[in-house]
Design a protein around this motif. Structure first.
Motif: not given
Ligand code: CA
Ligand code: C2E
Ligand code: CA
Ligand code: CA
Length: 275
Positions: A174-177, A231-233
């Motif tokens: 599940l992306d961009d949560f 965790v992205e970014g």
């Molecule tokens: Ca994303």
């Protein structure tokens, strides 16, 4: 600058028209972009926050337009979604990713982004099965990322499709949560292998502690469902340290590496994982 006589179009109209024209050009040129080899994946490494090893890569579409140069995905993906061309682009990305995955160590997964259009349109099972068959990539090496917009309106159909994909043996993320129409209920309406926390929350770590509280709350819920948390970014060492204290599983971001062509991704992985 064009002369502006009275009664001529305003600067606003002018730039609006330029925007529309660019959009039409891009939509039109997208039709042959795959055939001309202009659309290729770049790969960004994902790192285990405990061991430091690379455990995955995310495939990100790049379009190098012959005349206009690089077109950012945030610009051409929405156009491709509106025109339906995202189905072919998505198919191309899955095929490339499965092929490129064969060049990575067997413990490194490759993730591909899916558009909600691909889920609803009906070919995604066949597309995925074909790519796995053609490359003989073990299905558990492939991960498909969907954003929560997939679950909007009536989640019954997307859940049926995702369950079929799961049956194929691929992983689902599940992306961009935490962005947009996010709802905590999406965490539990499907058994995700992975929850990817949007980079906005990681960004927040520098200025306040709200981001950290959100990450910790999501972590508690995700762990209950057995999902790993990505965790992205992650851009700075300070962010990394804060995140390591939370128990998040995997990190992705410029701190570890930018999206790069497959050869460079292979080199990065060799370099990091040899240690
Ligand atoms: Ca994303
Ligand atoms: P996404 O799936 O959330 O991908 C992560 C985006 O964050 C990528 O942008 C990546 O380059 C960027 N990023 C990674 N680390 C950092 C960081 O440390 N700091 C900052 N500021 N940004 C970071 P990119 O490649 O421009 O892609 C943008 C979006 O376009 C993606 O967001 C995804 O939603 C979409 N996209 C890209 N490729 C595909 C594709 O093949 N299919 C579909 N359906 N969508 C795609
Ligand atoms: Ca993604
Ligand atoms: Ca995004």
């Amino acid at each position: 600058a064009k002369a502006r006589k009275k009664g001529s179009v305003s600067v606003y109209d002018q730039s609006l028209r330029e925007m529309v024209e660019r959009r039409l050009t891009l939509e039109n040129d997208l039709r042959d972009a795959i055939g001309k080899g202009e659309i290729t994946p770049h790969y960004q490494i994902q790192v285990d926050l405990v061991t430091g090893a690379v455990v995955g890569v995310e495939a990100l579409a790049r379009w190098h337009h012959a005349q206009l140069g690089p077109i950012p995905p945030d610009e051409f993906i929405p156009i491709a979604e509106a025109s339906g061309q995202i189905v072919d682009i998505g198919k191309h990305m899955i095929a490339c990713a499965c092929k490129d995955a064969l060049r990575l160590p067997p413990n490194v997964q490759v993730a591909v982004n899916l558009s909600v259009i691909q889920i609803m349109q009906g070919e995604i099972m066949e597309t995925t099965a074909d790519a796995l068959m053609a490359t003989r990539l073990p299905p558990d090496r492939l991960k498909l990322e969907v954003t929560e917009s997939v679950m909007m309106a009536d989640p019954k159909q997307p859940i049926a499709v995702l369950s079929e994909l799961r049956y194929l043996g691929v992983s689902l993320a599940l992306d961009d949560f935490g962005t947009g129409y996010s709802s905590l209920s999406y965490l539990t309406t499907f058994h995700w292998d992975e929850i990817k926390i949007d980079r906005a929350f990681v960004n927040d770590l520098d200025t306040d502690s709200i981001g950290l509280s959100v990450i910790e709350a999501v972590l508690v819920l995700a762990k209950k469902t057995g999902a790993k948390v990505v965790v992205e970014g992650v851009e700075t060492h300070k962010q990394l340290e804060l995140l390591q204290g939370t128990g998040c599983d995997i990190g992705q971001g410029y701190f570890f590496g930018k999206p790069v062509p497959i050869d460079m991704a292979c080199a990065q992985i060799r370099e990091i994982n040899k240690a």
